[in-house]
Design an enzyme around this catalytic site. Structure first.
Site, PDB file in Angstrom:
ATOM      1  N   GLY A 245       0.870  -1.162   0.000  1.00 60.39           N
ATOM      2  CA  GLY A 245       0.000   0.000   0.000  1.00 60.39           C
ATOM      3  C   GLY A 245       0.912   1.218   0.000  1.00 60.39           C
ATOM      4  O   GLY A 245       1.854   1.303   0.805  1.00 60.39           O
ATOM      5  N   ALA A 246       0.633   2.159  -0.911  1.00 61.48           N
ATOM      6  CA  ALA A 246       1.583   3.250  -1.159  1.00 61.48           C
ATOM      7  C   ALA A 246       2.000   4.012   0.111  1.00 61.48           C
ATOM      8  O   ALA A 246       3.206   4.156   0.383  1.00 61.48           O
ATOM      9  CB  ALA A 246       1.003   4.182  -2.219  1.00 61.48           C
TER      10      ALA A 246
ATOM     11  N   ASP B  36      -1.442   4.670  -6.501  1.00 57.50           N
ATOM     12  CA  ASP B  36      -0.004   4.561  -6.222  1.00 57.50           C
ATOM     13  C   ASP B  36       0.781   5.738  -6.785  1.00 57.50           C
ATOM     14  O   ASP B  36       1.869   6.067  -6.290  1.00 57.50           O
ATOM     15  CB  ASP B  36       0.547   3.242  -6.772  1.00 57.50           C
ATOM     16  CG  ASP B  36       0.109   2.100  -5.873  1.00 57.50           C
ATOM     17  OD1 ASP B  36      -1.046   1.648  -6.013  1.00 57.50           O
ATOM     18  OD2 ASP B  36       0.889   1.705  -4.989  1.00 57.50           O
TER      19      ASP B  36
ATOM     20  N   LYS C 118      -3.597  -0.552  -8.539  1.00 59.78           N
ATOM     21  CA  LYS C 118      -3.507  -2.015  -8.703  1.00 59.78           C
ATOM     22  C   LYS C 118      -4.124  -2.482 -10.020  1.00 59.78           C
ATOM     23  O   LYS C 118      -5.195  -1.996 -10.407  1.00 59.78           O
ATOM     24  CB  LYS C 118      -4.205  -2.672  -7.513  1.00 59.78           C
ATOM     25  CG  LYS C 118      -4.216  -4.173  -7.491  1.00 59.78           C
ATOM     26  CD  LYS C 118      -2.861  -4.817  -7.658  1.00 59.78           C
ATOM     27  CE  LYS C 118      -1.861  -4.367  -6.634  1.00 59.78           C
ATOM     28  NZ  LYS C 118      -0.460  -4.782  -6.974  1.00 59.78           N
TER      29      LYS C 118
ATOM     30  N   GLN D 164      -5.353  -8.986  -2.554  1.00 57.71           N
ATOM     31  CA  GLN D 164      -5.417  -7.988  -1.476  1.00 57.71           C
ATOM     32  C   GLN D 164      -6.865  -7.645  -1.119  1.00 57.71           C
ATOM     33  O   GLN D 164      -7.153  -7.239  -0.002  1.00 57.71           O
ATOM     34  CB  GLN D 164      -4.678  -6.697  -1.892  1.00 57.71           C
ATOM     35  CG  GLN D 164      -3.177  -6.832  -2.009  1.00 57.71           C
ATOM     36  CD  GLN D 164      -2.742  -7.181  -3.420  1.00 57.71           C
ATOM     37  OE1 GLN D 164      -3.459  -7.846  -4.168  1.00 57.71           O
ATOM     38  NE2 GLN D 164      -1.559  -6.740  -3.815  1.00 57.71           N
TER      39      GLN D 164
END
Ligand code: MRU
Length: 361
Positions: free
Chosen positions: A59-60, A252, A263, A211
């Site tokens: 996760g960014a 992201d 994603k 995810q």
């Protein structure tokens, strides 16, 4: 043990620093969820690098925070009188350069490392490596704390987009696991729930690493938010059946014109949302914007190992030796995005002038 959640006792966080400059990084190992909520204690730079590459932390925003603390771990070996201040400064830059090679797409990683480099640049008058280490830990903690506030602000702005009884489709994981706590796109859903809105979430399972079904469904279940997991390929049918009133995803990297890397599978969802006349929202902090590029074509897309697709979770699912293409992200052009929710407010329509106005400067 429970993920940070105001209604739970014994809370744990996706990322935490334990101790002072000689301390260590503590992470939830996200690869083990939803079966095990286990914390890892990382004591070396290489362990942090491995955790980022293997998506133990992912996760960014969470990657950026973990990398910032990773810099502190990377210079602990310099905390002896035998190492000069100048050598500590040089090591810090080397450590930043090394961590920057872990994953290429989430710009939060580079943003956080640039903040750590800036500490080195400002540190010329400091007397010792220990002073520099203290300044670096202070900066990592600031990055971490800023993200907490940011997540809650995104939640407040994002919740305004949802009415009572909305069905909301989301992709990947954008909750407390992917950030310091609370999340980005999921924060908007959590806040809507706190406001008393009845929300039903459709969570794309998010191939190939799941995810959505492993992490998002788990976070929603912990908070008692109704959630239905669907295979990524079911989104069109679920929209056609009228179950979805909004789509919200994280990001992201977002360019100056609003093109958004997220994603793999996000772009397809945006196309489907357009066809079905459903608003498509992105939620992300300022640290996810890369205003140095305008076109999404210039965003580096991470390519990952074939095994993730053909040997997912230990089971072979394609013939040996078959060709595989595994980009971890795709880019959704801004024309398909109804609005971007940030901690500074909502960007709509998504055009360069509005992006720069809200997040520039
Ligand atoms: O490969 P991952 O799991 O790190 O990808 C994460 C995403 O694509 C998220 O949607 C994004 O980082 C936003 S997290 C708030």
């Amino acid at each position: 043990m429970s993920l940070a959640n105001p209604t739970a006792s014994n809370q744990v966080f996706s990322v935490a620093w334990a101790g002072d400059i000689d301390g260590h990084l503590r992470l939830i190992d996200q690869t083990l969820l939803p079966l095990q909520l286990k914390q890892l204690d990382l004591h070396s730079l290489d362990e942090v690098f491995e955790a980022i590459v293997m998506l133990r932390v992912r996760g960014a925003p969470a990657i950026g925070i973990a990398a910032a603390y990773g810099v502190v771990l990377g210079i602990q070996k310099c905390l002896t009188s035998a190492v000069s201040f100048e050598a500590t400064r040089a090591t810090t830059i080397e450590v930043c350069d090394y961590l920057a090679t872990s994953r290429p797409t989430a710009v939060n990683l580079f943003w956080a490392l640039d903040r750590m480099r800036a500490v080195v640049a400002r540190s010329t008058s400091l007397a010792s490596g220990a002073d520099l280490a203290k300044s670096l830990l202070r900066e990592a903690r600031l990055i971490h704390d800023d993200d907490r506030r940011t997540c809650h602000a995104i939640g407040d702005f994002g919740a305004q987009l949802f009415d009572d009884n909305f069905g909301i489709l989301t992709h990947c994981n954008t909750g407390g696991l992917a950030t310091s706590e609370y999340g980005t796109a999921l924060a908007a859903i959590f806040t809507a729930q706190d406001q008393g809105k009845n929300i039903h979430v459709y969570a794309d399972e998010t191939r190939p690493l799941l995810q959505g079904s492993r992490l998002t469904a788990w976070e929603l279940q912990q908070r008692g938010i109704p959630c239905t997991v669907i295979c990524d390929s079911m989104a069109a049918q679920v929209m056609r059946e009228g179950r979805v009133q909004a789509v919200i995803v994280g990001a992201d990297r977002i360019t100056a014109r609003g093109d958004t890397a997220n994603k793999i599978g996000t772009y397809g969802l945006a196309v489907l949302a357009k066809f079905h006349n459903i608003p498509f929202y992105v939620a992300a902090p300022r640290s996810t914007f890369d205003l140095s590029i305008v076109s999404g074509n210039d965003i580096p897309i991470e390519q990952r190992k074939a095994e993730e697709i053909v040997h997912g979770f230990g089971k072979q699912t394609a013939p040996s030796g078959i060709g595989v293409y595994n980009p971890a992200f795709d880019v959704t052009p801004s024309e398909l995005i109804t609005a971007i929710v940030t901690e500074r407010g909502i960007i709509a329509p998504v055009v360069e002038e509005n992006v720069r106005f809200v997040v520039g400067g």
